[in-house]
Design a protein around this motif. Structure first.
Motif, PDB file in Angstrom:
ATOM      1  N   HIS A   1       0.859  -1.183   0.000  1.00 35.82           N
ATOM      2  CA  HIS A   1       0.000   0.000   0.000  1.00 35.82           C
ATOM      3  C   HIS A   1       0.890   1.226   0.000  1.00 35.82           C
ATOM      4  O   HIS A   1       1.924   1.264   0.674  1.00 35.82           O
TER       5      HIS A   1
ATOM      6  N   PHE B   1      -2.564   0.569  -8.905  1.00 32.61           N
ATOM      7  CA  PHE B   1      -3.920   1.100  -9.056  1.00 32.61           C
ATOM      8  C   PHE B   1      -4.081   2.255  -8.080  1.00 32.61           C
ATOM      9  O   PHE B   1      -3.843   2.094  -6.872  1.00 32.61           O
TER      10      PHE B   1
ATOM     11  N   TYR C   1      -6.485   4.776  -6.145  1.00 31.29           N
ATOM     12  CA  TYR C   1      -7.894   4.880  -5.777  1.00 31.29           C
ATOM     13  C   TYR C   1      -8.241   6.190  -5.081  1.00 31.29           C
ATOM     14  O   TYR C   1      -9.416   6.445  -4.784  1.00 31.29           O
ATOM     15  N   GLN C   2      -7.257   7.055  -4.874  1.00 29.00           N
ATOM     16  CA  GLN C   2      -7.526   8.409  -4.381  1.00 29.00           C
ATOM     17  C   GLN C   2      -6.349   9.295  -4.760  1.00 29.00           C
ATOM     18  O   GLN C   2      -5.197   8.877  -4.661  1.00 29.00           O
TER      19      GLN C   2
ATOM     20  N   PRO D   1      -7.560   8.599  -9.919  1.00 28.60           N
ATOM     21  CA  PRO D   1      -8.450   7.591  -9.336  1.00 28.60           C
ATOM     22  C   PRO D   1      -9.092   6.707 -10.402  1.00 28.60           C
ATOM     23  O   PRO D   1      -9.564   7.191 -11.427  1.00 28.60           O
ATOM     24  N   GLY D   2      -9.049   5.400 -10.158  1.00 22.89           N
ATOM     25  CA  GLY D   2      -9.632   4.444 -11.093  1.00 22.89           C
ATOM     26  C   GLY D   2      -8.705   4.043 -12.210  1.00 22.89           C
ATOM     27  O   GLY D   2      -9.066   3.221 -13.050  1.00 22.89           O
TER      28      GLY D   2
ATOM     29  N   SER E   1      -4.904   2.520 -13.629  1.00 19.19           N
ATOM     30  CA  SER E   1      -3.806   1.632 -13.259  1.00 19.19           C
ATOM     31  C   SER E   1      -2.608   1.927 -14.141  1.00 19.19           C
ATOM     32  O   SER E   1      -2.710   2.634 -15.142  1.00 19.19           O
TER      33      SER E   1
ATOM     34  N   ALA F   1      -2.742   4.338  -3.146  1.00 22.46           N
ATOM     35  CA  ALA F   1      -2.574   3.418  -4.267  1.00 22.46           C
ATOM     36  C   ALA F   1      -2.109   2.061  -3.762  1.00 22.46           C
ATOM     37  O   ALA F   1      -1.618   1.930  -2.642  1.00 22.46           O
TER      38      ALA F   1
END
Length: 113
Positions: A33, A54, A56-57, A73-74, A76, A97
């Motif tokens: 992470h 990826f 995500y924020q 975000p979203g 990869s 991420a």
């Protein structure tokens, strides 16, 4: 089967504002992470692992030779083995991420520092 919980208390600050947490590691890959505060930076480096991730924020900007690529975000990304790169959070929001490495990084350098 083994499970791992995201160890918020076990994050390691590897650079000012850059926090990593080792998650699961198997025979062929590992996952970590990533949390980067606004204005933080991972210096230029490379490694023999392929890296996919990826976001995500927030947003992560990769600096690659004379190019930059921003991932939001979203989205990869994929970095080849030995691809030289740096990463920056140029935004106003904390970046969150997930990174996956192959071969696995069960004992990354930043855990020993």
């Amino acid at each position: 089967m083994e499970t791992t919980t995201a160890p918020a208390g076990e994050e390691v600050e590897v650079e000012p504002g850059v926090h990593l947490a080792q998650l699961a590691a198997g025979d062929e890959m590992s996952i970590q992470h990533l949390r980067m505060e606004p204005g933080s930076r991972v210096p230029e480096h490379d490694h023999h692992h392929e890296q996919v991730g990826f976001v995500y924020q927030g947003e992560q900007t990769f600096v690659l030779d004379d190019d930059t690529v921003t991932v939001g975000p979203g989205e990869s990304y994929w970095l080849e083995s030995h691809e030289v790169h740096a990463a920056e959070n140029r935004g106003d929001e904390t970046l969150l991420a997930i990174d996956v490495f192959s071969p696995p990084r069960p004992d990354p350098d930043w855990l020993r520092e």
